[in-house]
Design an enzyme around this catalytic site. Sequence first.
Site, short mmCIF file in Angstrom:
data_model
loop_
_atom_site.label_atom_id
_atom_site.label_comp_id
_atom_site.label_asym_id
_atom_site.label_seq_id
_atom_site.Cartn_x
_atom_site.Cartn_y
_atom_site.Cartn_z
N HIS A 196 -72.73 38.20 44.93
CA HIS A 196 -74.11 38.32 44.46
C HIS A 196 -75.02 37.25 45.06
O HIS A 196 -75.10 36.14 44.55
CB HIS A 196 -74.10 38.21 42.93
N LEU B 170 -80.72 37.35 50.11
CA LEU B 170 -81.05 36.72 51.39
C LEU B 170 -82.51 36.95 51.79
O LEU B 170 -82.98 36.38 52.77
CB LEU B 170 -80.12 37.22 52.50
N ARG B 171 -83.21 37.81 51.04
CA ARG B 171 -84.66 38.02 51.20
C ARG B 171 -85.07 38.59 52.55
O ARG B 171 -86.25 38.52 52.90
CB ARG B 171 -85.41 36.68 51.00
N ASN C 73 -82.79 44.05 46.89
CA ASN C 73 -84.22 43.92 46.53
C ASN C 73 -84.99 43.15 47.60
O ASN C 73 -85.58 42.11 47.37
CB ASN C 73 -84.40 43.31 45.14
N HIS D 37 -77.09 45.11 36.97
CA HIS D 37 -78.00 44.11 36.40
C HIS D 37 -78.45 44.70 35.06
O HIS D 37 -79.19 45.68 35.03
CB HIS D 37 -79.18 43.90 37.35
N ASP E 186 -75.55 34.48 42.26
CA ASP E 186 -76.92 35.01 42.13
C ASP E 186 -77.91 34.07 42.84
O ASP E 186 -79.01 33.80 42.33
CB ASP E 186 -77.34 35.21 40.66
N PHE F 264 -88.42 34.61 38.59
CA PHE F 264 -87.06 34.34 38.09
C PHE F 264 -86.13 34.00 39.24
O PHE F 264 -86.19 34.64 40.29
CB PHE F 264 -86.52 35.58 37.38
N GLY F 265 -85.23 33.04 39.05
CA GLY F 265 -84.16 32.83 40.02
C GLY F 265 -84.01 31.40 40.49
O GLY F 265 -84.99 30.67 40.60
O1 DOR Z 1 -83.02 35.34 38.46
C1 DOR Z 1 -82.98 36.34 39.14
N1 DOR Z 1 -83.51 36.38 40.38
N2 DOR Z 1 -82.42 37.41 38.62
C2 DOR Z 1 -82.46 38.60 39.22
O2 DOR Z 1 -81.93 39.52 38.69
C3 DOR Z 1 -83.18 38.75 40.51
C4 DOR Z 1 -83.23 37.50 41.23
C5 DOR Z 1 -84.22 37.50 42.37
O3 DOR Z 1 -84.20 38.44 43.16
O4 DOR Z 1 -84.97 36.53 42.51
ZN ZN Z 2 -79.77 40.54 38.51
ZN ZN Z 3 -79.47 38.82 41.55
#
Ligand code: DOR
Ligand code: ZN
Ligand code: ZN
Length: 424
Positions: A60, A63-64, A94, A179, A305, A323-324
Amino acid sequence: MSILIKAGRVLDPSTNTDEIRDILISDGKIQKSAVNITDSADEVIDASGCFVMPGLIDLHVHLRDPGLEYKEDIESGSRAAVKGGFTTICPMPNTKPVTDCKEVVCYVKEKAEKVGLLNILPVGAVTKGQAGNELTDIEEMKTAGICAISEDGKSVMNAQIYRAAMKEAARLNVPVFAHCEDITLVAGGTMNLGEKSKQLGQKGISNSVEDVITARDILLAKETGAMLHLCHCSTKDSAKMVKAAKEDGVRVTAEVCPHHFTLCEEDIRENDGNYKMNPPLRSREDMEALRQGLHDNVFDVISTDHAPHSSEEKMGGFEKSPFGIVGSETAVALTITELVDTGIITPMQMAEKMSWNPARILGIDKGSLAEGKTADIVIIDPCAEYCIDISTFVSKGKNTPFHGRKVRGKVLRTIVAGKTVYQV
Ligand code: DOR
Ligand code: ZN
Ligand code: ZN
């Protein structure tokens, strides 16, 4: 080029080996694994005091790339991963455009090969554009090289569509990475619903946001026979449901991320976006349940993640930050410090959860240090003590709540198919 790794603590779940041994690598393969190998080699590594594990596999990461390369790209993400001891990673779909067809899958695979540092197995989206309406062509993406499907970043809220996806995934023997987040219950929440959200005046995300979809997805997996892998479990009821589902014979596996077993909401001291991730840091009770579940092997996998964002984006506090958090370069140290040194899991369980079990889930011939296998190997000094420092990160993302945290456990070298791709 041959390498002889001497006197390391070889931890190989595939053969249940945990002993001080030598490993001889040449032609990209493990040629020998024995207590004392006297063959000559081009390079000899003294691994005494170190763990020698099968190369880590991260199910998980983000890499954007394509589309959000200012956060991370395939090259910087690859460098971060090998620095973290990973030899195989699975980037989530994503991206921009979404990885939802063979063209984008091929782009990721081709760029990964050009960078050439480690194995990159892309995950394909469940619905076109991750819009939740129309199924992707899973078979076409499988032929192009995806290792799993996922809608990560969100859930497929329409259960009818998700059930159809699971049926197709079961037919094609492709795992489904889930997810679990009921978007209708989130209601603008930014952190766990609890004392801390009250204190900081933030809208809360209740456990039910995760638990409702976890329950649904387990039931759909039971009905369809799909291989379901639950991403980033964060609640005590997720642990209970995974345990019950396994006892019921459902094909379900589950992962926990280092931030969820290391921190809880009490650790959030101020309105700092580096503590914002999805799912959020939960209560102490939830965190303890995750630790117990890792100990009991209710949770099969530790994944990161890894979710890089720019520093500017993360300046917006809990209200405005995305988020992340990043995770590739801190996972080994947090796992050793929080789980191995504390006796919650053994070093062998660490090798299982970070390599062998992920390989089994993907159905790939990795995660093993047996003779004849591809030489994907990580050498870790479990006693090296240091403070996590974002200025040493090679990821473009510096978004972590762990800057300055004292840890033990350092990756000294990462070897992919017999070639050293990282060393300190
Ligand atoms: O914290 C997160 N960031 N959770 C996710 O499910 C997506 C991820 C993101 O793509 O930044
Ligand atoms: Zn997720
Ligand atoms: Zn994720």
